[in-house]
Design an enzyme around this catalytic site. Structure first.
Site, PDB file in Angstrom:
ATOM      1  CB  SER A  62       4.264  -1.258 -13.852  1.00  0.00           C
ATOM      2  OG  SER A  62       4.699   0.028 -13.439  1.00  0.00           O
ATOM      3  CD  GLU A  93       8.526   3.424  -3.403  1.00  0.00           C
ATOM      4  OE1 GLU A  93       7.828   3.252  -2.389  1.00  0.00           O
ATOM      5  OE2 GLU A  93       8.116   3.202  -4.560  1.00  0.00           O
ATOM      6  CG  HIS A 112      10.010  -0.916  -1.664  1.00  0.00           C
ATOM      7  ND1 HIS A 112      10.136   0.271  -2.342  1.00  0.00           N
ATOM      8  CD2 HIS A 112       9.029  -1.615  -2.289  1.00  0.00           C
ATOM      9  CE1 HIS A 112       9.252   0.283  -3.343  1.00  0.00           C
ATOM     10  NE2 HIS A 112       8.567  -0.850  -3.327  1.00  0.00           N
ATOM     11  CD1 TRP A 155      -2.324  -1.894   0.240  1.00  0.00           C
ATOM     12  CD2 TRP A 155      -3.056  -1.111   2.209  1.00  0.00           C
ATOM     13  NE1 TRP A 155      -3.450  -2.605   0.579  1.00  0.00           N
ATOM     14  CE2 TRP A 155      -3.918  -2.140   1.790  1.00  0.00           C
ATOM     15  CE3 TRP A 155      -3.311  -0.473   3.423  1.00  0.00           C
ATOM     16  CZ2 TRP A 155      -5.023  -2.546   2.539  1.00  0.00           C
ATOM     17  CZ3 TRP A 155      -4.401  -0.878   4.172  1.00  0.00           C
ATOM     18  CH2 TRP A 155      -5.248  -1.902   3.739  1.00  0.00           C
ATOM     19  N   GLY A 173       2.133  -2.623  -6.239  1.00  0.00           N
ATOM     20  CA  GLY A 173       1.936  -1.333  -5.578  1.00  0.00           C
ATOM     21  C   GLY A 173       0.579  -0.738  -5.936  1.00  0.00           C
TER      22      GLY A 173
END
Ligand code: PEP
Length: 247
Positions: free
Chosen positions: A211, A100, A98, A14, A232
């Site tokens: 994606s 990020e 991750h 999320w 995601g």
């Protein structure tokens, strides 16, 4: 939940999205699915919502977890959340490394190995993410980047690694709407599988992320070394997410 390689796994990340109201709607739909029609699936929620996830998903076959974990057990680490705290909220999984977090929060391979160890110490399965940036991809460094990221986790030993899930996520595909080609992802997964073989952790699941949507997921799932997906954006829309778990 027992995780077997023979079963496909789809996890929804999320990220920093959601609200109590939105989550209630999404989780209530998830908890009512007919599991005989879906693969194993789960969600990775922001920390403040773990209590809500526990309340709504408790007693179902759906697994859940967090998106980060401290490498320390307790102490003066303001803002951090320990493995024991995640355990109290029923987390059986946690995302580690991750991109990020690697890029925005400068997490190193060493930090990531420490977090994976902390998770394992309380029987929480780390979902360890690896992937090359666009620059690294363009300069043909993909295999060397993946090799160094994966090697640092393999240093924890085959016994530990056998209790993990890996996720290959090319950074340039995440959130772009354009996934890597399934053949490209398969090549990287096969490369990672070869590294896993060297430590006797052949059978862990390697997910693909970047994606993934209901319209392209099947083309990844037919690949021999792709055991599921880390999703995601599409995990925030129930029908899109269930469209992937139902394939
Ligand atoms: C992710 O957050 O790990 C991810 C794969 O995102 P998306 O599916 O939106 O590319």
């Amino acid at each position: 939940m027992i995780i077997k390689k023979s079963n496909r796994l789809v996890l929804g990340n999320w990220k920093m999205h959601g609200s109590i109201l939105e989550n209630t709607i999404l989780l209530s739909k998830l908890r009512n699915v007919d599991h005989s029609l879906h693969c194993d699936f789960g969600i990775l929620a922001p920390f403040p919502y773990l209590s809500q996830v526990l309340t709504i998903l408790h007693g179902t076959k759906i697994c859940w977890g967090a998106q980060n974990i401290s490498m320390y057990n307790f102490g003066a680490y303001t803002g951090e959340v320990s493995a024991a705290m995640l355990k109290e909220f029923g987390c059986s999984l946690v995302l580690v490394g991750h991109s990020e977090r690697r890029i925005l929060y400068k997490e190193t391979n060493l930090d990531i190995a420490g977090k994976a160890s902390a998770a394992l110490s309380l029987d929480i399965t780390p979902v360890v993410c690896f992937g090359e940036t666009l620059d690294e991809y363009n300069s043909k460094k993909t295999f060397s980047v993946i090799e160094s990221q994966v090697s640092s986790i393999l240093e924890l030993g085959g016994k530990s690694v056998s209790r993990m899930i890996f996720s290959y996520e090319p950074v340039w595909a995440i959130g772009s709407g354009s996934a890597a080609s399934p053949e490209y992802a398969q090549d990287i997964h096969a490369f990672i599988r070869g590294m896993l073989h060297q430590v006797g952790a052949d059978s862990i699941r390697i997910l693909y992320g970047g994606s993934v949507k209901a319209s392209n997921a099947a083309s990844f799932f037919v690949m021999p070394d792709i055991d599921g997906a880390l999703v995601g954006n599409a995990s925030l829309v129930t029908d899109d997410f269930l469209g992937i778990t139902k394939l």
